[in-house]
Design a protein around this motif. Structure first.
Motif, PDB file in Angstrom:
ATOM      1  N   GLU A   1       0.627  -1.249   0.240  1.00 55.85           N
ATOM      2  CA  GLU A   1      -0.133  -0.388   0.428  1.00 55.85           C
ATOM      3  C   GLU A   1       0.502   1.599  -0.155  1.00 55.85           C
ATOM      4  O   GLU A   1       0.063   2.305  -0.361  1.00 55.85           O
TER       5      GLU A   1
ATOM      6  N   LYS B   1      -3.179 -16.542   3.706  1.00 63.68           N
ATOM      7  CA  LYS B   1      -3.179 -15.677   2.693  1.00 63.68           C
ATOM      8  C   LYS B   1      -3.357 -16.746   1.360  1.00 63.68           C
ATOM      9  O   LYS B   1      -3.510 -16.284  -0.264  1.00 63.68           O
TER      10      LYS B   1
ATOM     11  N   SER C   1      -6.942   2.012   3.532  1.00 63.31           N
ATOM     12  CA  SER C   1      -8.013   1.106   3.890  1.00 63.31           C
ATOM     13  C   SER C   1      -8.004   0.368   1.843  1.00 63.31           C
ATOM     14  O   SER C   1      -8.316   1.108   0.884  1.00 63.31           O
TER      15      SER C   1
ATOM     16  N   ASP D   1      -9.753  -9.814  -2.627  1.00 66.81           N
ATOM     17  CA  ASP D   1      -9.161  -9.715  -1.203  1.00 66.81           C
ATOM     18  C   ASP D   1      -9.490  -8.134  -0.683  1.00 66.81           C
ATOM     19  O   ASP D   1      -9.976  -7.223  -1.417  1.00 66.81           O
TER      20      ASP D   1
ATOM     21  N   SER E   1      -7.926  -5.204   2.553  1.00 68.83           N
ATOM     22  CA  SER E   1      -7.411  -4.601   3.441  1.00 68.83           C
ATOM     23  C   SER E   1      -7.413  -3.501   4.659  1.00 68.83           C
ATOM     24  O   SER E   1      -7.406  -2.263   3.361  1.00 68.83           O
ATOM     25  N   THR E   2      -7.270  -2.983   5.489  1.00 66.08           N
ATOM     26  CA  THR E   2      -7.347  -2.402   6.363  1.00 66.08           C
ATOM     27  C   THR E   2      -6.727  -1.735   7.457  1.00 66.08           C
ATOM     28  O   THR E   2      -6.166  -2.493   8.395  1.00 66.08           O
TER      29      THR E   2
ATOM     30  N   LYS F   1      -2.524  -3.608  10.904  1.00 60.23           N
ATOM     31  CA  LYS F   1      -3.429  -3.741   9.939  1.00 60.23           C
ATOM     32  C   LYS F   1      -4.083  -5.579   9.452  1.00 60.23           C
ATOM     33  O   LYS F   1      -2.739  -6.488  10.237  1.00 60.23           O
TER      34      LYS F   1
ATOM     35  N   GLU G   1      -6.477  -7.794   6.856  1.00 62.67           N
ATOM     36  CA  GLU G   1      -6.034  -8.667   5.657  1.00 62.67           C
ATOM     37  C   GLU G   1      -7.238  -9.363   5.733  1.00 62.67           C
ATOM     38  O   GLU G   1      -7.693 -10.718   6.795  1.00 62.67           O
TER      39      GLU G   1
ATOM     40  N   SER H   1      -8.203 -14.825   6.854  1.00 63.34           N
ATOM     41  CA  SER H   1      -7.357 -13.807   7.810  1.00 63.34           C
ATOM     42  C   SER H   1      -6.148 -13.763   7.969  1.00 63.34           C
ATOM     43  O   SER H   1      -5.863 -14.676   8.257  1.00 63.34           O
TER      44      SER H   1
END
Length: 768
Positions: free
Chosen positions: A78, A225, A386, A433, A435-436, A443, A445, A483
């Protein structure tokens, strides 16, 4: 789904698969108090016009000393970065990444200050027009869960495929037949830009044009993941993406001895919010080889076979795609792909028997092909805190695996056999997917993935006039959710994940129950100082039986060997643990790793002897232990010489109470070197080599093998073009082993073409 099974699947699957449930505990505690003292912190996001820039290099230098960094960091997916320093005073923040102008900003830090600083990078038009020439060696980046190898033109020089490129990557090994291993272990999942493909790993790596590759991610302990299939880990090949140019591209042609030629063209066009790409490539390979087998019975020589084979492969691929940037935070894309692979391998066989007055002769043919059409579309939203992405992939096509053989033996009836497999396949993959950021240090995901596979297979076999025929449909459905939580504070990073999968496999009208599994992962990294760090990783993986291992159908390997699968096989589960120490400076990177893998229900070949007939099948072995230590280094020793090297000392132990002949243990070594000599401006010499000492695997003892290759590369036309000449395997031992088959000890030797000479020319162009 192991893609090798999709291509080669010509048998049905049936058997008991046990559901395994393990308890997943909380892997981090956000309330952990970490003393900050007088540490100053800088954090922010690296971006280009709001779009995150991943893997950017960030360095903080004292104002009066810009040679030794006070802190270093790499931006994440990110664009986020963070730096910590226990000093105060005047500093220079420097940010760099390939294709962008270098950024620097003067700042003053007071003790305990927390500074938020976002950096917007500007594309370097002059650098892009000269086609991204940076450095003289491979650039290696170590993250918590992966190793990223970014290639410059020197490392791509003299290569034509992804297989050639991976042979230069530390810790990765490919043998002459294209079999891939990491740290001596097979069972590797290959991804291209994060997506699976229908080609087998060996065929995929041989046919991806090397000039389309930007970097390779080596993930030996994947997080939750990733798809857990493949006990040795994941290799993700990242292809080159569109830069901020109106028109750019590259074209490559190559020639080799004997009967080797290839070509590829990549074109990128962007205007306003639209970006388009087009790629086409072809490859022709004529790969002669000799395979000798000498059969000994109770130590006495009986006969030998000498097979001369000539694999002739033809590959064509075409891709087209477009991306629309809705605004700075949202984009959509669509891509289409067509590929076709044909491999035709005629084989001539000579049999020398002590009981025969003249050699027996034989001939054979292996015909393999796969044609695939693929469409992929997706959406990406990248906000300040996010992001969310969704992808859909659909493909279908046809595959075939056909073989025939004829053997003439003095005083006996001719021996004939053949198999024919025609497969129609359909593949549908979809995932979301999210993410935030949950506060300053946390973080989250979340993801959901699904995979639907179907193929219809018509199988025919004949043996000395007798025929059998079978038609069946295979279906597989995988639903998964994961997660992943990452916690960062000062020098400490914690990452914990959990993946849940529900799998249903069905063959024709034979019903089967779904089975479920949990796959946890955990990672920890501690930055000792700005140049040194320690990390720990754990993951759980699975290896599902492939069709040949599952199939109960008998296949006649020769007059004395029959191969059949075992429909009662269970999947194998592996728990991987590794601890790493990283030390990196501006000119050197060093990584030392200790690792251990415990596999239960390992799938292995076993031998059942029936008089003179050897029946080879597969069974689950109780326990397998793999452990070792590895050391890899990348360094610029001088302005004209750089070295990338790795070595692994690998131990193994296999133990089973039922098949005690498979019990073995031992230690072996793998050493890999790649050297780059800058002879003159724009003129480089590469020398690379690999050595593997002898070791055991089930029913087989492998001898030591080493090979050396070299490439000379010259830049032309103001670095817009490269001309290279390479010779592979100019020093080569061949691949030798001893296979144990009942009363027989079979000494094998496989010698492909050597040396192999190639020449290639690449031209790059761009226009604003």
């Amino acid at each position: 789904m192991n893609k090798l099974r999709i291509i080669m699947f010509n048998m049905y699957q049936l058997g008991r698969i046990y559901s395994v449930l393990i308890i997943y505990l909380a892997l981090f505690a956000p309330a952990i108090a970490i003393a900050q003292g007088n540490t100053s912190n800088i954090k922010g996001k690296i971006h280009e016009d709001g779009i995150p820039v991943e893997y950017a290099h960030i360095g903080l230098f004292q104002y009066d000393n810009d040679s030794n960094p006070a802190a270093l960091a790499i931006s994440d997916s990110e664009g986020n970065y963070s730096l910590s320093v226990e000093q105060e005073g005047e500093f220079v923040l420097k940010v760099s990444f390939i294709g962008y102008e270098s950024y620097q900003q003067y700042i003053t830090l007071t003790s305990g200050e927390n500074l938020d600083l976002d950096v917007e990078l500007t594309p370097d038009s002059e650098l892009l027009e000269s086609i991204e020439i940076t450095g003289e060696k491979v650039n290696v980046t170590y993250l918590l869960d992966k190793k990223i190898v970014t290639f410059n033109k020197e490392m791509i020089a003299g290569t034509t495929s992804a297989a050639d490129v991976l042979r230069k990557v530390p810790e990765v090994n490919l043998d002459a037949k294209g079999n891939l291993k990491i740290r001596g272990k097979s069972g590797i999942t290959i991804l291209v830009d994060g997506k699976p493909t229908m080609l087998s790993p060996a065929d995929l790596l041989k046919n991806i044009p090397s000039n389309t590759i930007s970097s390779v991610e080596i993930i030996t302990s994947p997080s939750a993941k990733y798809d857990p299939d493949g006990s040795a880990g994941v290799i993700n090949i990242i292809t080159q993406q569109q830069q901020d140019m109106s028109v750019s591209g590259r074209a490559t042609i190559g020639l080799g001895l004997v009967e080797k030629y290839d070509g590829s063209l990549k074109l990128d066009v962007s205007k306003g919010k639209w970006s388009h790409f087009l790629m086409a490539g072809m490859r022709h390979e004529d790969n002669p080889a000799t395979e000798k087998r000498r059969f000994f019975r109770n130590g006495v020589f009986e006969y030998e076979t000498i097979a001369e084979e000539d694999e002739i492969s033809e590959f064509q691929i075409a891709q087209a795609g477009t991306e629309f940037q809705i605004n700075s935070a949202n984009s959509v894309y669509l891509s289409l792909q067509y590929s076709n692979l044909d491999k035709n391998t005629p084989i001539s066989l000579e049999i020398n028997d002590t009981e025969l007055t003249a050699p027996s002769t034989g001939s054979g043919l292996v015909d393999f092909g796969i044609r695939e059409q693929k469409i992929q579309t997706g959406y990406l939203h990248s906000g300040e805190k996010s992001s969310i992405g969704a992808d859909i992939v659909y493909s279908n096509g046809k595959a075939r695996v056909n073989s025939e053989s004829n053997t003439s033996i003095e005083g006996a009836e001719a021996y004939t056999s053949g198999q024919k497999n025609e497969i129609d396949f359909y593949f549908f993959d979809y995932n979301v997917d999210y993410s935030t950021s949950l506060g300053e240090n946390l973080k989250l995901e979340l993801g959901y993935a699904g995979e639907e596979v179907r193929f219809d297979n018509q199988y025919q076999a004949n043996f000395n006039g007798g025929q059998s025929e079978l038609f069946y449909t295979y279906k597989e459905s995988i639903q998964a959710g994961f997660s992943l939580v990452t916690f960062k504070k000062d020098k400490l990073t914690l990452q914990g994940g959990l993946r849940f999968e529900n799998i249903l496999q069905e063959i024709s009208t034979l019903p089967n129950d779904p089975y479920q599994n949990l796959y946890p992962s955990f990672g920890l990294e501690y930055n000792i100082n700005d140049a040194r760090s320690l990390s720990f990783n754990y993951s759980r993986r699975i290896s599902r039986p492939d069709p040949f291992q599952f199939s109960p159908f008998e296949r006649q390997a020769n007059s004395r060997e029959i191969i059949a699968g075992n429909p009662k096989l269970n999947p194998a589960y592996t728990n991987n643990v590794e601890i790493s120490y990283n030390w990196f400076t501006e000119k050197m990177g060093l990584r030392a790793t200790a690792y251990y893998a415990l596999t239960s229900d390992l799938i292995s070949k076993v031998l059942l002897q029936e008089d003179d007939l050897s029946r080879i099948t597969y069974a689950n072995i109780d326990k397998s232990h793999n452990f070792g230590i590895g050391l890899s280094a990348e360094t610029d020793i001088s302005s004209w010489y750089s070295l990338d090297a790795s070595t692994d000392l690998i131990g193994y132990r296999l133990k089973d109470n039922k098949f005690q002949e498979l019990n073995y243990d031992g230690v072996y070594t793998i050493v890999k070197l790649n050297q780059v000599f800058s002879i003159a401006e724009g003129f480089n010499l590469q020398v690379n080599g690999v050595y593997t000492s002898g070791y055991f695997e089930p029913l087989r003892k492998l001898r030591s093998v080493y090979q050396v290759g070299a490439t000379v590369e010259k830049s032309l036309f103001n670095q817009r073009a490269d001309l290279s000449f390479s010779v592979n395997r100019f020093i080569y031992t061949g691949e030798r082993s001893t296979r144990f088959s009942g009363p027989y000890e079979v000494v094998e030797e496989y010698v492909p073409q050597n040396p192999v000479f190639r020449a290639s020319f690449t031209y790059r162009f761009s226009k604003k």
